[in-house]
Scaffold this motif. Structure first.
Motif, PDB file in Angstrom:
ATOM      1  N   ALA A 243     -23.418 -84.906 -33.853  1.00  0.00           N
ATOM      2  CA  ALA A 243     -24.415 -84.753 -34.709  1.00  0.00           C
ATOM      3  C   ALA A 243     -25.142 -83.463 -35.040  1.00  0.00           C
ATOM      4  N   ALA A 244     -25.235 -82.767 -33.681  1.00  0.00           N
ATOM      5  CA  ALA A 244     -25.782 -81.480 -33.135  1.00  0.00           C
ATOM      6  C   ALA A 244     -24.658 -80.580 -32.819  1.00  0.00           C
ATOM      7  N   VAL A 245     -23.956 -79.885 -33.824  1.00  0.00           N
ATOM      8  CA  VAL A 245     -23.053 -79.040 -33.548  1.00  0.00           C
ATOM      9  C   VAL A 245     -23.693 -77.677 -33.252  1.00  0.00           C
ATOM     10  N   LEU A 246     -23.500 -77.023 -32.112  1.00  0.00           N
ATOM     11  CA  LEU A 246     -24.029 -75.844 -31.502  1.00  0.00           C
ATOM     12  C   LEU A 246     -23.310 -74.573 -31.801  1.00  0.00           C
ATOM     13  N   ALA A 247     -21.930 -74.814 -31.968  1.00  0.00           N
ATOM     14  CA  ALA A 247     -21.199 -73.640 -32.056  1.00  0.00           C
ATOM     15  C   ALA A 247     -19.565 -73.970 -32.902  1.00  0.00           C
ATOM     16  N   SER A 248     -19.332 -73.277 -33.735  1.00  0.00           N
ATOM     17  CA  SER A 248     -17.913 -73.712 -34.248  1.00  0.00           C
ATOM     18  C   SER A 248     -17.182 -72.237 -34.774  1.00  0.00           C
ATOM     19  N   GLY A 249     -16.050 -72.449 -35.070  1.00  0.00           N
ATOM     20  CA  GLY A 249     -15.259 -71.160 -35.293  1.00  0.00           C
ATOM     21  C   GLY A 249     -13.954 -71.619 -36.010  1.00  0.00           C
ATOM     22  N   THR A 250     -12.731 -70.674 -36.016  1.00  0.00           N
ATOM     23  CA  THR A 250     -11.602 -71.038 -36.255  1.00  0.00           C
ATOM     24  C   THR A 250     -10.718 -69.968 -35.595  1.00  0.00           C
ATOM     25  N   ALA A 251      -9.505 -70.568 -35.195  1.00  0.00           N
ATOM     26  CA  ALA A 251      -8.480 -69.600 -34.433  1.00  0.00           C
ATOM     27  C   ALA A 251      -7.061 -69.762 -35.139  1.00  0.00           C
ATOM     28  N   ILE A 252      -6.132 -68.755 -34.762  1.00  0.00           N
ATOM     29  CA  ILE A 252      -5.014 -69.124 -35.553  1.00  0.00           C
ATOM     30  C   ILE A 252      -3.939 -69.403 -34.173  1.00  0.00           C
ATOM     31  N   ALA A 253      -3.365 -70.533 -34.363  1.00  0.00           N
ATOM     32  CA  ALA A 253      -2.319 -71.006 -33.559  1.00  0.00           C
ATOM     33  C   ALA A 253      -0.784 -70.406 -34.017  1.00  0.00           C
ATOM     34  N   ARG A 254      -0.250 -69.720 -33.285  1.00  0.00           N
ATOM     35  CA  ARG A 254       0.862 -68.948 -33.761  1.00  0.00           C
ATOM     36  C   ARG A 254       2.198 -69.467 -32.850  1.00  0.00           C
ATOM     37  N   SER A 255       3.051 -69.363 -33.660  1.00  0.00           N
ATOM     38  CA  SER A 255       4.536 -70.064 -33.040  1.00  0.00           C
ATOM     39  C   SER A 255       4.847 -69.097 -31.835  1.00  0.00           C
ATOM     40  N   ALA A 256       4.641 -67.736 -31.785  1.00  0.00           N
ATOM     41  CA  ALA A 256       4.850 -67.050 -30.629  1.00  0.00           C
ATOM     42  C   ALA A 256       4.097 -67.310 -29.485  1.00  0.00           C
ATOM     43  N   ALA A 257       3.152 -68.057 -29.541  1.00  0.00           N
ATOM     44  CA  ALA A 257       2.407 -68.539 -28.318  1.00  0.00           C
ATOM     45  C   ALA A 257       2.386 -70.072 -28.444  1.00  0.00           C
ATOM     46  N   ALA A 258       3.496 -70.702 -28.882  1.00  0.00           N
ATOM     47  CA  ALA A 258       3.821 -72.032 -28.635  1.00  0.00           C
ATOM     48  C   ALA A 258       2.710 -72.987 -29.626  1.00  0.00           C
ATOM     49  N   HIS A 259       2.387 -72.260 -30.429  1.00  0.00           N
ATOM     50  CA  HIS A 259       0.852 -72.912 -31.325  1.00  0.00           C
ATOM     51  C   HIS A 259      -0.267 -73.244 -30.320  1.00  0.00           C
ATOM     52  N   SER A 260      -0.355 -72.462 -29.124  1.00  0.00           N
ATOM     53  CA  SER A 260      -1.534 -72.823 -28.414  1.00  0.00           C
ATOM     54  C   SER A 260      -2.691 -71.866 -28.762  1.00  0.00           C
ATOM     55  N   VAL A 261      -3.940 -72.455 -28.482  1.00  0.00           N
ATOM     56  CA  VAL A 261      -5.293 -72.060 -28.771  1.00  0.00           C
ATOM     57  C   VAL A 261      -6.242 -71.823 -27.682  1.00  0.00           C
ATOM     58  N   HIS A 262      -6.651 -70.585 -27.392  1.00  0.00           N
ATOM     59  CA  HIS A 262      -7.652 -70.411 -26.332  1.00  0.00           C
ATOM     60  C   HIS A 262      -8.984 -69.804 -26.855  1.00  0.00           C
ATOM     61  N   VAL A 263      -9.972 -70.673 -26.806  1.00  0.00           N
ATOM     62  CA  VAL A 263     -10.990 -70.218 -27.309  1.00  0.00           C
ATOM     63  C   VAL A 263     -12.075 -70.117 -26.139  1.00  0.00           C
ATOM     64  N   GLU A 264     -12.781 -68.679 -26.214  1.00  0.00           N
ATOM     65  CA  GLU A 264     -13.680 -68.550 -25.313  1.00  0.00           C
ATOM     66  C   GLU A 264     -15.239 -68.414 -25.914  1.00  0.00           C
ATOM     67  N   VAL A 265     -15.685 -69.403 -25.643  1.00  0.00           N
ATOM     68  CA  VAL A 265     -17.211 -69.782 -26.212  1.00  0.00           C
ATOM     69  C   VAL A 265     -18.424 -69.227 -25.232  1.00  0.00           C
ATOM     70  N   ASP A 266     -19.370 -68.418 -25.683  1.00  0.00           N
ATOM     71  CA  ASP A 266     -20.381 -68.046 -24.801  1.00  0.00           C
ATOM     72  C   ASP A 266     -21.571 -68.118 -25.509  1.00  0.00           C
ATOM     73  N   GLY A 267     -22.770 -67.689 -24.901  1.00  0.00           N
ATOM     74  CA  GLY A 267     -23.979 -67.931 -25.591  1.00  0.00           C
ATOM     75  C   GLY A 267     -24.491 -69.293 -25.412  1.00  0.00           C
ATOM     76  N   LEU A 268     -24.134 -70.273 -24.294  1.00  0.00           N
ATOM     77  CA  LEU A 268     -24.468 -71.380 -24.353  1.00  0.00           C
ATOM     78  C   LEU A 268     -25.638 -71.551 -23.254  1.00  0.00           C
TER      79      LEU A 268
END
Length: 557
Positions: A134-159
């Motif tokens: 109900a209270a979303v504080l951060a959001s965004g998009t990332a691209i999961a690529r086949s070259a990285a086995a469709h893995s996603v690493h998001v480094e969120v800061d400012g918390l």
């Protein structure tokens, strides 16, 4: 993985929005939120709160409805749920966290790519103050690529420091389960953390992860052998194989990706990742049994390439920061994390910089080669890094996470010694240098956390293990395995023998389990948790021993 941009997503910056509760403490909302979230985890409901949507709505549609509409004009659809491997978070700081997922439609697809299409997939992420988002504080998009086995690493800061958060992902209409994480505090808030290691898929179920989750740790420290590289039935336990490995011996990138995906298909492991942030450090089986720097334990050709494949797959499947992106056959494992003023975690790497094991490895008696003063398990640079960090630390506790037993452990009863060459007993000069350095540096309350041994241990680390009056440099707490070696046991006669031969060791237990630690400025309390069996699901866990380490003393009480 030389071009890191191919394997990393662009991090989104958190948008903070003031206090999460009226008094600013977060305690009331956090406790209620945690209880509700963990109830859902235990029920296997994928991180959604019962009753948070109209009757008849599916879990997936309930969550998806609260995501904003996709920014894409041509909205593609994957043929199934891509979040079969779950979600995870790791390496928390006072203002940030790493969020992880890896898309897979079929975790055991032979090519190691999880049955995903070769095209890139846009992945949206959200981080919120509550499990209903109900209270979303951060959001965004990332691209999961086949070259990285469709893995996603998001480094969120400012918390905000010392806060609990919830996170999730969406990809082409499918929404992941929600995960719970937290940032490190600023002060000396008490910390509850779990220590685990060594989970062999074939040897047993991962019930220890489930029991660990139920105890609501703030942090999980995993010290290696997260997965095993063997072929099916390549390493058997006395209690036999409970389930089978997919694929064969891990040698190629596809092999390692497949094995990691099979591990993440386990519901108890996924639940443990969703429940808390993890600090992870690899040991040997993430690559090959008892490897040492550039030396393969089997002498097989192509070890440099095999190591590069293993490190790449490890990064793709762990909630690690971009500072740990491998460069060929190198990966950064040793790192330091502050938990406010209470604790500093110093994670070590006892594989990449060591000399080869003495006397052909294994348990050996009369091995003079091990006594060579030049032999090292840490390498000079890493030892200096650790001792310098300890000397500079202002934390109340200094927790040294590493992989292999540091205390001397004589396996032979009576005259003579039999020692394990893969542990610190194979490198006694380097151990002495480290323990002297720890004492001389004056760091507050050093405690060594260890995996690998498949048995619980509690020990005092002395500069001279042959002298019971020698100064104590630190305490060592060793976690047994999650499942490796199958159903455990407690051989009282053998334990009594080992304790007589090694008076600096206070406790040994051959059953499976983990350690739950509760840390305050005044003491560290360690509960050694054990399970009677792992050959079938549902084993209860009980506390088999408790020790207290008082601040200001390297002693076990």
């Amino acid at each position: 993985m030389k071009k890191t941009g191919r394997f990393l997503t662009k991090a989104g910056h958190a948008r903070t929005s003031g206090s999460m509760d009226p008094d600013g403490s977060g305690r009331t909302a956090r406790n209620a939120s945690r209880r509700a979230f963990l109830t859902v985890l235990a029920a296997g409901a994928g991180g959604l709160i019962p009753g948070s949507a109209p009757a008849g709505a599916s879990a997936r549609s309930r969550v998806s409805d609260s995501f904003p509409a996709s920014s894409g004009t041509a909205y593609r659809r994957l043929r199934g749920d891509p979040f079969e491997l779950g979600v995870a978070s790791g390496d928390p700081t006072t203002d940030g966290i790493v969020l992880w997922t890896r898309l897979a439609l079929d975790p055991v697809a032979p090519d190691g790519l999880g049955g995903m299409p070769s095209r890139p997939v846009e992945v949206e992420w959200q981080l919120a103050a509550d499990e209903r988002f109900a209270a979303v504080l951060a959001s965004g998009t990332a691209i999961a690529r086949s070259a990285a086995a469709h893995s996603v690493h998001v480094e969120v800061d400012g918390l905000a420091p010392g806060r609990e958060y919830f996170y999730r992902f969406r990809a082409e209409g499918h929404v992941s389960p929600a995960g719970r994480t937290r940032t490190a505090p600023v002060g000396t808030t008490p910390l509850t953390f779990a220590v685990a290691a060594c989970a062999h898929w074939e040897h047993g179920h991962f019930t220890a992860y489930r029991r660990m989750t139920e105890q609501e740790p703030d942090l999980v420290v995993h010290l290696g052998d997260y997965m095993y590289e063997y072929p099916p039935d390549g390493y058997t336990a006395v209690s036999g194989s409970v389930r089978s490995f997919a694929g064969s011996t891990c040698r190629t990138l596809a092999d390692y990706r497949l094995r990691h995906a099979q591990y993440k298909s386990d519901p108890d492991l996924r639940a443990a990742h969703r429940a808390a942030p993890w600090l992870v450090a690899l040991d040997d089986h993430e690559i090959e049994n008892n490897w040492a720097a550039s030396a393969s334990s089997t002498g097989a050709p192509g070890f440099h390439e095999r190591r590069a494949h293993a490190f790449r797959a490890y990064y793709e499947n762990m909630p690690l920061r971009r500072s740990s992106v491998p460069t060929g056959a190198r990966i950064r494992v040793n790192r330091r994390l502050a938990w406010g003023g209470l604790a500093s975690f110093h994670l070590l790497d006892t594989r990449q910089f060591r000399d080869d094991q003495a006397c052909q490895d294994g348990a050996r008696a009369g091995c003079d080669e091990r006594l060579d003063d030049r032999r090292t398990i840490l390498g000079d640079e890493q030892r200096r890094w650790l001792l310098d960090g300890l000397a500079r630390s202002e934390a109340r506790w200094n927790l040294i996470g590493q992989q292999v037993l540091m205390a001397q452990r004589d396996l032979r009863e009576g005259p003579g010694r039999e020692l394990n060459m893969d542990g610190w007993d194979g490198y006694p000069a380097d151990r002495a240098r480290l323990l002297r350095g720890i004492r001389a540096g004056g760091a507050a309350n050093p405690v060594v956390l260890t995996g690998d041994a498949h048995m619980h241990h509690a020990a005092v680390l002395r500069e001279d293990f042959d002298d019971p009056d020698a100064p104590a440099a630190a305490v060592e707490l060793v976690a047994s395995s999650v499942s490796s070696d199958g159903d455990g046991y407690r051989d009282e006669a053998r334990i009594a023998e080992m304790l007589r031969e090694n008076p600096h060791i206070s406790y040994i237990d051959q059953r499976r389990g983990y350690i739950l630690c509760r840390l305050t400025p005044e003491e560290l309390r360690a509960e050694f948790r054990t399970l009677e069996y792992v050959s079938r699901r549902g084993a209860p866990a009980r506390t088999s021993a408790r020790f207290s380490v008082p601040a200001g003393r390297s002693a076990l009480e």
